[in-house]
Enzyme design. Sequence first.
Site, mmCIF file in Angstrom:
data_model
loop_
_atom_site.group_PDB
_atom_site.id
_atom_site.type_symbol
_atom_site.label_atom_id
_atom_site.label_comp_id
_atom_site.label_asym_id
_atom_site.label_seq_id
_atom_site.Cartn_x
_atom_site.Cartn_y
_atom_site.Cartn_z
ATOM 1 N N LYS A 110 0.804 -1.130 -0.045
ATOM 2 C CA LYS A 110 -0.086 -0.064 -0.077
ATOM 3 C C LYS A 110 0.950 1.340 0.130
ATOM 4 O O LYS A 110 0.380 2.380 -0.424
ATOM 5 C CB LYS A 110 -1.037 0.160 1.246
HETATM 6 C C1 LIG Z 1 -4.596 -4.878 1.391
HETATM 7 C C2 LIG Z 1 -3.486 -5.907 1.231
HETATM 8 C C3 LIG Z 1 -4.058 -7.109 0.220
HETATM 9 C C4 LIG Z 1 -5.224 -6.918 -0.508
HETATM 10 O O1 LIG Z 1 -5.191 -5.993 -1.628
HETATM 11 P P1 LIG Z 1 -6.266 -5.507 -2.221
HETATM 12 O O2 LIG Z 1 -6.102 -4.249 -3.199
HETATM 13 O O3 LIG Z 1 -7.423 -5.123 -1.172
HETATM 14 O O4 LIG Z 1 -6.866 -6.477 -3.005
HETATM 15 C C5 LIG Z 1 -3.283 -8.111 0.342
HETATM 16 N N1 LIG Z 1 -1.971 -8.096 1.104
HETATM 17 C C6 LIG Z 1 -1.671 -7.056 1.860
HETATM 18 C C7 LIG Z 1 -0.607 -7.484 2.797
HETATM 19 C C8 LIG Z 1 -2.311 -6.233 2.021
HETATM 20 O O5 LIG Z 1 -2.236 -5.171 2.973
#
Ligand SMILES: *Cc1c(COP(=O)(O)O)cnc(C)c1O
Length: 451
Positions: free
Chosen positions: A110
Site C-alpha cells: 500500500k
Molecule cells: C491490502 C492488502 C491486500 C489486498 O489488496 P487489495 O487491493 O485490497 O486486493 C493483500 N495483502 C496485503 C498485505 C494487504 O495489505
Amino acid sequence: MKYVSTRGESRPHSFEEAVEAGLAPDGGLFLPETLPSLREHLPRWQGLSYAELAAEFFGIFGPEIPAAEWRQLAAEAYARFDRPEVAPLRQLDEQTYVLELFHGPTLAFKDFALQLLGLLYKRQVLRSGRSISVLGATSGDTGSAAIHGCMGQEGIRIFILYPDGRVAPLQERQMACTGADNVFAIPVPGTFDDAQRLVKEAFGDKAFIESCGLSAVNSINIARVLAQCVYYVWAWMRLPEDRREEAEFVVPTGNFGNVLAGWLAQRMGLPVGGFRVATNQNDILYRYFTEGEYTPGPVVPSHAPSMDIQAASNFERFLYFQLGEDPARVRQVMTQMRQGEAVALERPEDGLRASRMDDAEIVATIRRVHAEYDYLVDPHTACGFTEMARGRVSVVLATASPAKFPEVVVEATGVTPTHPTLEALKELPLARHPLPAEVAAVKDFVRNHQQ
Ligand SMILES: *Cc1c(COP(=O)(O)O)cnc(C)c1O
C-alpha cells in the site's frame, strides 16, 4: 484526460478533482473516460528507473500536473523505499518469480500508492492555502501506509480509526509510534466494519466536512489504482522478453484494488498472459471467478487479515467493464448487491483465474515455500503459491514483508522474520487516542485537533 463515474451520474472530473473527491458524487468510482494505449510507450520506457517510469505513467493520466513536477513527486515518493529497484523482481525457480512490493516505509504494497497520495495532498495544501484533515478506517495496512504518507507534512492532519485489539500489534505500533504531532491513531471498540461505519457517518455531515477540510483515505481513490498499475509495467519489463506474454500475475486479493490495476494495464495494451485472483478463506471473489456467482458471506478472520473482506470495494470498476461500460446496469447491480440479493453475472472472460486458501493451507504453504526456495513469505503472499503456479511462468506479488506477521511465519517455519524498522518501533512509546464508537465523539475529536 477526464474521469467519469461508474454510475454515470457525475460530471466528468479532471485528475486533480477526481483525486480530491475520492468517491464520485453519485456514489460511483472514477475511471478514465477512455483508456489510453500504453503500447507505443513501452519501448521508450525500458531503461527508466522506477520513479521515472511512475512519472511518465502519471503524465498520461494527470496531464494538468507538469511533467517536471511529476518527476519530483515520484522521485520523492519512491526515495523512501529501501531498495534501489523499489520493486525488485526475484526469480525463485525456472518459471516462478516474486515481485517484492514490501520495501516501502510500512513494509506492505500500500506504500506504493499512499506515499504518492500523501504528496498529492501536500501539493493541494500548498496550492489552495487551506489545510486538510484526512480521515479513514483501517484493518491495519492501509492506515499505517496512509499515516506514513502524511506524517510530518505541514497543513495535513491524519486521523485513523481502527478496531481496538483487532489489528496486529506491530501494525498498531506503525500507526501509534510515529512521534509525529499531525498523526492521530484512534482505537475504537468493535470490528473493522464498526470503525468504517463511523467514518462513513462522519462523511455524511456536509457542514462538518467543509469546516474541517476533510478528505477520505480509502482504497477507491483513482490515484491509488493508477499508482499500482506502474509496478505491473515495471515487472513486465524485467521479465525475459520471450516470457512476458505468457506470464500470469498472481495477486493476493481483498478489495480487488491490486488485481484491478494489473487488469487495467492489460486492457491498456500491456501484453501479459493473465491474472490469478488469490483469496484466503473469505472467498467471494474466488467463487465469482470460478462459478460466476457474487454472493457475500460473513467475514471469517484469517491469518491474512488484510484480505478479510467480503464486499470488495474496487470490484465495481471491473463490473463496469463486465457490464459493457453501461452505468445504468452498474447502478442496477449495485442496488441488488446492497439489498443482499445474489447477483448472477456473466462468467468473466478467459485470462482471469482464481484460487483460494484456508488458514491451514497458508501455514503449510509458508513452510513449503521456505523448504523449497529458502524464501520466507507472509501469510497474504502465501495465498498466491498454490499448485496452480506450477507449469507456467508466474509472477507472484509479495504484498507484505514476512516480518509484519511473525507469529504465523514462526509457526510454519521455526524462523522469526525481523526487520530493523519494526524492531525500532518496539522501543517507542504508543500514542493512542481511544474513543467510544460514537460518531459525535469522532467529530468532536477531529474538530478539537484542527490546530
Ligand atoms: C491490502 C492488502 C491486500 C489486498 O489488496 P487489495 O487491493 O485490497 O486486493 C493483500 N495483502 C496485503 C498485505 C494487504 O495489505
